[in-house]
Write a protein that holds these residues in place. Sequence first.
Motif, PDB file in Angstrom:
ATOM      1  N   PHE A  76       1.074  -1.085   0.090  1.00 37.40           N
ATOM      2  CA  PHE A  76      -0.250   0.086   0.211  1.00 37.40           C
ATOM      3  C   PHE A  76       0.980   0.953   0.195  1.00 37.40           C
ATOM      4  N   ASP A  77       1.552   1.147   1.017  1.00 40.08           N
ATOM      5  CA  ASP A  77       2.771   2.517   1.305  1.00 40.08           C
ATOM      6  C   ASP A  77       3.789   2.614   1.346  1.00 40.08           C
ATOM      7  N   PRO A  78       4.886   3.052   0.834  1.00 43.40           N
ATOM      8  CA  PRO A  78       6.367   3.005   1.426  1.00 43.40           C
ATOM      9  C   PRO A  78       7.046   3.108   2.342  1.00 43.40           C
ATOM     10  N   HIS A  79       5.966   4.266   2.948  1.00 44.29           N
ATOM     11  CA  HIS A  79       6.692   4.331   4.942  1.00 44.29           C
ATOM     12  C   HIS A  79       7.037   3.248   5.512  1.00 44.29           C
ATOM     13  N   PHE A  80       6.478   3.055   5.671  1.00 43.47           N
ATOM     14  CA  PHE A  80       6.168   1.369   6.391  1.00 43.47           C
ATOM     15  C   PHE A  80       7.521   0.624   6.537  1.00 43.47           C
ATOM     16  N   TYR A  81       7.880   0.667   5.031  1.00 44.10           N
ATOM     17  CA  TYR A  81       9.944   0.075   5.578  1.00 44.10           C
ATOM     18  C   TYR A  81      10.523   1.052   5.200  1.00 44.10           C
ATOM     19  N   TYR A  82      10.982   2.210   5.743  1.00 44.85           N
ATOM     20  CA  TYR A  82      11.891   2.662   5.777  1.00 44.85           C
ATOM     21  C   TYR A  82      12.720   1.984   6.806  1.00 44.85           C
ATOM     22  N   LYS A  83      13.680   1.633   7.176  1.00 48.62           N
ATOM     23  CA  LYS A  83      14.980   1.317   6.879  1.00 48.62           C
ATOM     24  C   LYS A  83      15.213  -0.480   6.980  1.00 48.62           C
ATOM     25  N   GLN A  84      14.349  -0.339   6.326  1.00 45.38           N
ATOM     26  CA  GLN A  84      14.007  -2.000   6.419  1.00 45.38           C
ATOM     27  C   GLN A  84      15.246  -2.607   5.515  1.00 45.38           C
ATOM     28  N   LYS A  85      14.922  -4.042   5.696  1.00 48.32           N
ATOM     29  CA  LYS A  85      15.745  -5.165   4.713  1.00 48.32           C
ATOM     30  C   LYS A  85      14.527  -5.755   4.395  1.00 48.32           C
ATOM     31  N   ILE A  86      14.131  -4.916   3.112  1.00 50.95           N
ATOM     32  CA  ILE A  86      12.434  -6.534   1.858  1.00 50.95           C
ATOM     33  C   ILE A  86      13.376  -7.195   0.831  1.00 50.95           C
ATOM     34  N   VAL A  87      12.452  -7.701   0.761  1.00 49.02           N
ATOM     35  CA  VAL A  87      12.285  -8.547  -0.724  1.00 49.02           C
ATOM     36  C   VAL A  87      11.596  -8.499  -1.847  1.00 49.02           C
ATOM     37  N   VAL A  88      11.947  -8.162  -2.471  1.00 47.71           N
ATOM     38  CA  VAL A  88      10.291  -8.190  -3.660  1.00 47.71           C
ATOM     39  C   VAL A  88      10.349  -8.823  -4.435  1.00 47.71           C
ATOM     40  N   ILE A  89       9.473  -9.793  -4.668  1.00 48.02           N
ATOM     41  CA  ILE A  89       9.559 -10.744  -5.411  1.00 48.02           C
ATOM     42  C   ILE A  89       8.805 -10.549  -6.867  1.00 48.02           C
ATOM     43  N   GLY A  90       9.751 -10.647  -8.499  1.00 47.55           N
ATOM     44  CA  GLY A  90       8.532 -10.688  -9.336  1.00 47.55           C
ATOM     45  C   GLY A  90       8.965  -9.682 -10.146  1.00 47.55           C
ATOM     46  N   ALA A  91       8.546  -9.386 -11.446  1.00 48.02           N
ATOM     47  CA  ALA A  91       9.628  -8.736 -12.524  1.00 48.02           C
ATOM     48  C   ALA A  91       9.035  -7.878 -12.707  1.00 48.02           C
ATOM     49  N   ASN A  92       7.622  -7.845 -13.144  1.00 46.32           N
ATOM     50  CA  ASN A  92       6.358  -6.792 -13.414  1.00 46.32           C
ATOM     51  C   ASN A  92       6.109  -5.742 -12.911  1.00 46.32           C
ATOM     52  N   ASN A  93       5.027  -4.804 -13.025  1.00 47.37           N
ATOM     53  CA  ASN A  93       4.959  -3.413 -13.232  1.00 47.37           C
ATOM     54  C   ASN A  93       4.581  -3.349 -11.418  1.00 47.37           C
ATOM     55  N   SER A  94       3.977  -4.470 -10.814  1.00 43.36           N
ATOM     56  CA  SER A  94       3.752  -4.378  -9.568  1.00 43.36           C
ATOM     57  C   SER A  94       4.669  -4.827  -8.511  1.00 43.36           C
ATOM     58  N   ALA A  95       6.021  -5.133  -8.927  1.00 42.31           N
ATOM     59  CA  ALA A  95       7.341  -6.064  -8.233  1.00 42.31           C
ATOM     60  C   ALA A  95       7.916  -4.241  -8.644  1.00 42.31           C
TER      61      ALA A  95
END
Length: 321
Positions: free
Chosen positions: A147-166
Amino acid sequence: MLDILIIGAGPIGLACGLEAKKAGYSYLIVEKGCLVNSLYKYPLNMTFFSTSDRLEIGGIPFASIQAKPNRPEALEYYRRVADSQGLNINLFEEVTALEPVQDYYQVQTSKAVYQARHVIIAIGFYDAPNLLDIPGEDLPKVRHYYFDPHFYYKQKIVVIGANNSAADVALETFRKGADVTMIIREAELGRIKYWTKPDLENRIAEGSIKAYFQSHLTAIRENEVDIQTPTGQITIPNNYVLAMTGYQPQFGLLQKFGINLSPDFKRHPQYHPETMETNLENVFLAGVICGGMDTHIWFIENSREHAVKIIRHIQEQTRVV
């Protein structure tokens, strides 16, 4: 007794309601969530690939500040369409059963029972994510919606996917201070908006966003994940996994109603392309649901005509009778 009951108050369900009203039929739109529920779940800052005129329904103009509208503008537009046209809609009412009774259908919902001579199924595919089926996927850190990127500030995240959403998730969270790693099964990026793809390619090239191609997750744990790469398995620290792996229609609901699905992986529902009528007499499909697992075939801009086809067929049936 209704002439038409429409399941789903997304853009195509609303388009069906507009056509039914224009033709003078008694109708009701029933929606298990809020108005245009799938669009409501889109990311906060999402911009549509299509221009606003391609998202219009019922010939009602959609004015947006930019050529390509964003999520808040789309929600505003469809709210105004529903209000200005006085569409008959019941929200937060889920359809649970569809039973044939002589020459009509009895439709059971979470709140009532309705009788209708014709039923249009215009449900989307955003409620059932495609799962990874790996250990740890049930951990709270794994998200299939963003939904919103602010939540993930300073977090190590993995994004799975290769299309628009990812792509959108990776770029937005990176620019809000996340440490982003992309996991991509293919050898290259997929179908991405033309204004987004160069940006992501450049971020990967400079190392701002890490990307593992021809790779996949094999396990998720509280503070780390395992990744199978072409050169072997690696483990990296991780706080959140955002699995942008796509979604699928509610096939169980279609089968429960008695609609035939193809036996292969595509699970295409049976319907006539000229009338949109399914193997059930006077039960029709409209919108993205028509594509089965091929959820990239039908969009608002090319499936809004389904509403016209269905109502025209019902009118022709009535004249014959």
